[in-house]
Design a protein around this motif. Structure first.
Motif, mmCIF file in Angstrom:
data_model
loop_
_atom_site.group_PDB
_atom_site.id
_atom_site.type_symbol
_atom_site.label_atom_id
_atom_site.label_comp_id
_atom_site.label_asym_id
_atom_site.label_seq_id
_atom_site.Cartn_x
_atom_site.Cartn_y
_atom_site.Cartn_z
ATOM 1 N N SER A 183 0.834 -1.204 0.000
ATOM 2 C CA SER A 183 0.000 0.000 0.000
ATOM 3 C C SER A 183 0.863 1.247 0.000
ATOM 4 O O SER A 183 1.816 1.357 0.788
ATOM 5 C CB SER A 183 -0.915 0.017 1.223
ATOM 6 O OG SER A 183 -1.548 1.278 1.358
ATOM 7 N N PRO A 184 0.542 2.231 -0.856
ATOM 8 C CA PRO A 184 1.296 3.491 -0.830
ATOM 9 C C PRO A 184 1.211 4.192 0.524
ATOM 10 O O PRO A 184 2.113 4.942 0.894
ATOM 11 C CB PRO A 184 0.616 4.334 -1.923
ATOM 12 C CG PRO A 184 -0.132 3.369 -2.766
ATOM 13 C CD PRO A 184 -0.483 2.216 -1.897
ATOM 14 N N SER A 185 0.148 3.928 1.276
ATOM 15 C CA SER A 185 0.000 4.564 2.588
ATOM 16 C C SER A 185 1.132 4.190 3.536
ATOM 17 O O SER A 185 1.468 4.959 4.448
ATOM 18 C CB SER A 185 -1.342 4.175 3.216
ATOM 19 O OG SER A 185 -2.419 4.610 2.430
ATOM 20 N N LEU A 186 1.726 3.007 3.327
ATOM 21 C CA LEU A 186 2.774 2.551 4.236
ATOM 22 C C LEU A 186 4.034 3.399 4.144
ATOM 23 O O LEU A 186 4.881 3.358 5.042
ATOM 24 C CB LEU A 186 3.100 1.085 3.971
ATOM 25 C CG LEU A 186 1.970 0.099 4.264
ATOM 26 C CD1 LEU A 186 2.387 -1.319 3.898
ATOM 27 C CD2 LEU A 186 1.551 0.173 5.723
ATOM 28 N N ARG A 187 4.149 4.183 3.077
ATOM 29 C CA ARG A 187 5.311 5.074 2.964
ATOM 30 C C ARG A 187 5.332 6.097 4.104
ATOM 31 O O ARG A 187 6.373 6.671 4.411
ATOM 32 C CB ARG A 187 5.283 5.820 1.629
ATOM 33 C CG ARG A 187 5.444 4.917 0.419
ATOM 34 C CD ARG A 187 5.677 5.719 -0.849
ATOM 35 N NE ARG A 187 5.513 4.873 -2.026
ATOM 36 C CZ ARG A 187 4.534 5.018 -2.914
ATOM 37 N NH1 ARG A 187 3.625 5.970 -2.779
ATOM 38 N NH2 ARG A 187 4.459 4.212 -3.948
#
Length: 202
Positions: A183-187
């Motif tokens: 998930s890009p949110s994990l960045r």
């Protein structure tokens, strides 16, 4: 699996192996652990709708899919999530709490919802959902908790005959993991301990 490892490995999984159903004994363990969640006054104001058959799962996605999805062109998110062989919808039951706290040992005979600082019926059902997520990890499964769009709640109720007093707080997909893009949110990373933990005062 050690509890610390279960917590470390917990993440929202959005892609599943559709050819590997969740065994019945594992499914039941996930649900039985949910029943161990804490609840105010031991009210246990929750219920769990379990959807395993292909027909039931298809009916769920048809009733709850976001408006940008169609059966012929599902959104990228839905195309992956709908591969889950098991769906569980946790439902909270407010009246169970209002009734419980009107009993003699609690004594709020007026059943006034305003007495509650927050809606514990939702919180406690959320606790139960978290126990299901953690149990899935312990069973070497993946799982994801997600919301049902508010405008789709009535369609969901109609599709499954859910009584009005029961409110879905979301839904869980559960199954054996398939390759799943990060998930890009994990960045964003985890917030630092010192930013969120305050000892003694803010």
């Amino acid at each position: 699996m050690e509890f610390a490892e279960v917590v470390r490995r917990r993440r929202m999984v959005r892609n599943y192996d559709p050819d590997r159903p969740v065994p019945a004994d594992v499914r039941d363990r996930i649900l039985r652990h949910a029943l161990r969640a804490p609840s105010a006054g031991f009210s246990q104001g929750w219920a769990f709708l379990v959807l395993e058959s292909a027909e039931d799962r298809a009916r769920f996605w048809a009733a709850t899919a976001p408006d940008d999805s169609t059966p012929d062109a599902p959104s990228r998110w839905l195309a992956r999530m709908s591969t889950a062989p098991l769906l569980v919808v946790p439902l909270s039951h407010r009246d169970a709490y209002l009734d419980r706290y009107a009993e003699p040992d609690k004594g709020w005979t007026d059943r006034d919802e305003a007495r509650w600082p927050v809606p514990y019926w939702h919180i406690d059902t959320g606790f139960a959902a978290l126990l299901m997520l953690l149990t899935a990890v312990d069973e070497e499964l993946g799982a994801c908790f997600f919301g049902i769009p508010p405008e789709r709640i009535d369609a969901f109720r109609a599709a499954f005959g859910v009584p009005e007093p029961y409110q879905p707080i979301g839904a869980l997909t559960i199954g054996y993991r398939a390759p799943d893009p990060r998930s890009p949110s994990l960045r964003r990373g985890h917030r630092p301990f010192d930013d969120v933990v305050h000892f003694g005062r803010w």
